[in-house]
Design a protein around this motif. Sequence first.
Motif, mmCIF file in Angstrom:
data_model
loop_
_atom_site.group_PDB
_atom_site.id
_atom_site.type_symbol
_atom_site.label_atom_id
_atom_site.label_comp_id
_atom_site.label_asym_id
_atom_site.label_seq_id
_atom_site.Cartn_x
_atom_site.Cartn_y
_atom_site.Cartn_z
ATOM 1 N N THR A 146 28.599 60.844 36.204
ATOM 2 C CA THR A 146 28.393 62.068 36.009
ATOM 3 C C THR A 146 29.394 62.502 34.716
ATOM 4 O OG1 THR A 146 28.281 62.933 38.312
ATOM 5 C CG2 THR A 146 28.636 64.630 36.867
ATOM 6 N N PHE A 147 30.454 61.794 34.628
ATOM 7 C CA PHE A 147 31.291 61.934 33.384
ATOM 8 C C PHE A 147 30.696 61.460 32.254
ATOM 9 C CE2 PHE A 147 34.321 60.503 30.375
ATOM 10 C CZ PHE A 147 35.235 61.195 30.458
ATOM 11 N N GLY A 187 21.330 55.825 45.103
ATOM 12 C CA GLY A 187 19.947 56.322 44.772
ATOM 13 C C GLY A 187 20.206 57.401 43.716
ATOM 14 N N VAL A 188 21.386 57.568 43.148
ATOM 15 C CA VAL A 188 21.848 58.480 42.260
ATOM 16 C C VAL A 188 21.569 59.891 42.327
ATOM 17 C CG1 VAL A 188 21.671 58.824 39.623
ATOM 18 C CG2 VAL A 188 21.493 56.684 40.385
ATOM 19 N N SER A 189 22.899 60.546 42.197
ATOM 20 C CA SER A 189 22.907 61.999 42.247
ATOM 21 C C SER A 189 22.964 62.725 41.131
ATOM 22 C CB SER A 189 23.647 62.570 43.453
ATOM 23 O OG SER A 189 23.833 64.027 43.363
ATOM 24 N N PRO A 217 30.230 64.525 41.743
ATOM 25 C CA PRO A 217 29.578 65.016 40.415
ATOM 26 C C PRO A 217 30.428 66.046 39.882
ATOM 27 C CG PRO A 217 27.949 64.527 42.234
ATOM 28 C CD PRO A 217 29.053 64.498 42.880
ATOM 29 N N ILE A 218 30.837 67.044 40.838
ATOM 30 C CA ILE A 218 31.850 68.094 40.293
ATOM 31 C C ILE A 218 33.015 67.564 39.553
ATOM 32 C CG2 ILE A 218 32.952 69.976 40.773
ATOM 33 C CD1 ILE A 218 30.906 70.805 43.036
ATOM 34 N N LEU A 219 33.562 66.686 40.305
ATOM 35 C CA LEU A 219 34.842 66.013 39.695
ATOM 36 C C LEU A 219 34.618 65.510 38.599
ATOM 37 C CD1 LEU A 219 37.889 64.987 39.946
ATOM 38 C CD2 LEU A 219 37.041 63.140 41.302
ATOM 39 N N GLY A 220 33.386 64.546 38.505
ATOM 40 C CA GLY A 220 33.091 63.802 37.002
ATOM 41 C C GLY A 220 32.850 64.855 35.916
ATOM 42 N N SER A 221 32.148 66.017 36.531
ATOM 43 C CA SER A 221 31.991 66.978 35.315
ATOM 44 C C SER A 221 33.160 67.818 34.800
ATOM 45 C CB SER A 221 30.696 67.977 35.811
ATOM 46 O OG SER A 221 31.599 68.870 36.722
ATOM 47 N N ILE A 222 34.090 68.110 35.845
ATOM 48 C CA ILE A 222 35.446 68.611 35.233
ATOM 49 C C ILE A 222 36.028 67.770 34.438
ATOM 50 C CG2 ILE A 222 37.526 69.511 36.140
ATOM 51 C CD1 ILE A 222 36.101 70.663 38.660
ATOM 52 N N LEU A 223 36.224 66.325 35.002
ATOM 53 C CA LEU A 223 37.014 65.445 33.836
ATOM 54 C C LEU A 223 36.510 65.285 32.592
ATOM 55 C CD1 LEU A 223 37.523 63.027 36.675
ATOM 56 C CD2 LEU A 223 39.371 64.383 35.542
ATOM 57 N N SER A 224 35.095 65.481 32.500
ATOM 58 C CA SER A 224 34.246 65.058 31.497
ATOM 59 C C SER A 224 34.370 66.408 30.455
ATOM 60 C CB SER A 224 32.809 65.166 31.609
ATOM 61 O OG SER A 224 32.162 64.705 30.183
#
Length: 235
Positions: A146-147, A187-189, A217-224
Amino acid sequence: METKTITKFSAEFFGTLVLVLMGCGSAVIAGANGTSGVGLLGISFAFGLSVVAMAYAIGHISGCHINPAISIGMVVAGRMKMSEAFIYIIAQILGAIAGAAILFIIASGKDGYSLSSNGLGQNGFGASSPQGYNMLAGFIAETIFTFIFLLVIFGSTSTKNIHGGFAGLSIGLSLVLIHIVGIPVTGVSVNPARSIGPALLVGGAAISQLWLFILAPILGSILSAVFWRYLLERE
């Protein structure tokens, strides 16, 4: 003229519906169908092409987030208000549920289909992982993927990008790449709505493991978003 909220809501609802119906549908209907199945690459491209198609169909209306992680990332990056993101997220989740419901109706039209056995393309780890990857591997994969995905989105849609007209293509192809590597793991989200829709209908382990596909995914998006806003796009 400012686009009305209901118009953006409708666009996000429809876009997420298409993503789940076509992406998860490629796995359920065409993914493992003997010698005629599309396989991992086919499923990967189905998800990516769904994003490309929707980017050019509704991108000018809502920005084509069709993913709560993207909307949250946009808030953190300072590109969107939280109040608007909340409306987007509701539309995305409802669209994902609708897409999963349509997929279930279509898949049920074939003799031998079983919701418990064939599923709806839901995500999972451990015994529910396509190739048996554990929870830690799944969490790391979903966070990092997600990042990367959000970083591509930020860069492709930046006002400084002279190739902005190709944003939909680059974003869709990055999702293809992520699926090629990540499908065996979970399965990828990389999209909480995409996971919520099928999980609510399938139930069982898909529900009990849903937390990972919301949190990671939320964590990855925030970090990104933080990485992009304060390091890469910093003046």
